[in-house]
Design an enzyme around this catalytic site. Structure first.
Site, short mmCIF file in Angstrom:
data_model
loop_
_atom_site.label_atom_id
_atom_site.label_comp_id
_atom_site.label_asym_id
_atom_site.label_seq_id
_atom_site.Cartn_x
_atom_site.Cartn_y
_atom_site.Cartn_z
N ASP A 52 1.17 -1.41 0.39
CA ASP A 52 -0.24 -0.17 -0.32
C ASP A 52 0.45 1.42 0.19
O ASP A 52 1.99 0.90 -0.36
CB ASP A 52 -0.87 0.29 1.25
N TYR A 53 0.36 2.63 -0.09
CA TYR A 53 1.35 3.67 -0.59
C TYR A 53 1.78 4.08 1.00
O TYR A 53 2.50 4.28 0.70
CB TYR A 53 -0.18 4.54 -0.44
#
Length: 338
Positions: free
Chosen positions: A180-181
């Site tokens: 994820d980010y």
């Protein structure tokens, strides 16, 4: 295990590593507008910059599309051919077929069982002909604040994607097992849709190893819950982890090394939520035997032919595993986004 795997970036934001793309000749040292920064104070101990010596030139991590004996007689499944040509993952290719976006020799095909003969049949997607690309395999050390997406160098919100870091690579690439980010670490990028599906499918049991900093300190019951499996917010129960041990402790937090075979969406973070210990930092340090040794954050290199072979073996996709029987699961990949 003698000790924790060391993420080459640990908490650092530095450049100047040794990675180089053996396929395209593009250096992995080139950045996407990122600045060199000092290592983070709360990074795992020993997570500095591993020294790597320049050795012999690496083999090209490529493998051309090659039908097996059965496929030479009966043809290749259309979705497998599309995945092998780098059009999309096999599951996405199936969706394109069902939607009527794919034609064979000028005729729209919507049946998933359709077989074609590469080199003889003409396949188009949305009217554009597709031809098999050489398979390419890259290992990227993903920094913080970069999106694992394959839809261009920036996403719809203007955030940089992993593709923005792949300077000089012309092939269409797809990240395997997303981070994820705000997560960092090892990401594989390839145009081999069949391998991408196999590596993310729990049936093949390829171990992904993470360094995880939880909020607060885990007690023995919480550690045991993670080892045996926890119930996530959607009711799914995780499988037992392959390993879990603490390797660095501060006054208020502890870093753990955790190995999992599954790839549920945001699995590690949701496991922390299940035991009331949110994950503060998450770094993927290994997939199978692949590690980030010598690769600084934001850099990449091509896999060697040996490493590609090891991945194929681990995911049951050796010469015998690439038959229609092994690659034809409809279960689809678990698109991890840790």
């Amino acid at each position: 295990m003698a000790g924790p795997r060391k993420p080459s970036s640990g908490g650092g934001r530095s450049g100047g590593g040794r990675g180089k793309s053996a396929h395209s000749g593009a250096s992995g040292r080139r950045k996407a507008g990122q600045q060199r920064q000092a290592p983070s104070d709360d990074a795992p101990r020993g997570a500095g910059r591993p020294k790597s010596k320049r050795g012999p030139k690496r083999d090209r991590g490529t493998m051309p599309f090659a039908p097996n004996e059965r496929e030479e007689r009966e043809g290749v499944r259309l979705q497998k051919f599309m995945a092998g040509a780098g059009v999309a993952s096999r599951r996405k290719a199936e969706e394109l077929i069902v939607e009527g976006a794919v034609s064979v020799n000028g005729r729209t095909v919507t049946e998933l069982g359709t077989r074609i003969f590469p080199g003889r049949d003409r396949v188009t997607v949305h009217g554009r002909p597709i031809t098999p690309e050489d398979k390419v395999y890259y290992l990227l050390n993903k920094p913080d604040a970069v999106v694992c997406a394959a839809a261009g160098s920036v996403d719809e919100r203007g955030r940089p994607t992993v593709l923005s870091l792949m300077h000089g690579v012309s092939e269409r690439l797809y990240p395997v097992g997303r981070l994820d980010y705000r997560s960092r670490g090892l990401v594989l990028l390839t145009n081999d849709g069949e391998l991408a599906q196999a590596l993310t499918h729990p049936r093949h049991g390829v171990v992904k190893t993470y360094h995880v900093k939880f909020q607060g300190k885990l007690d023995k019951d919480q550690e045991e819950a993670l080892r045996q499996g926890v119930v996530l917010d959607d009711g799914a129960r995780t499988a037992p982890v392959t390993e879990l041990f603490a390797f660095r402790e501060t006054d208020v937090n502890v870093w753990y090394q955790i190995g999992i075979r599954e790839g549920l969406n945001r699995q590690i973070r949701r496991m922390g939520e299940a035991i009331d210990r949110p994950v503060l930092k998450l770094i993927r340090v290994a997939i199978g035997d692949l590690t980030l040794d010598g690769i600084e954050e934001g850099e990449f290199r091509a896999l060697t032919a040996t490493e590609v072979g090891q991945l194929l073996a681990a995911s049951k996709l050796g010469p015998e595993g690439r038959s229609g029987k092994s690659g034809g699961s409809r279960g689809g990949p678990h698109n991890s986004n840790q």
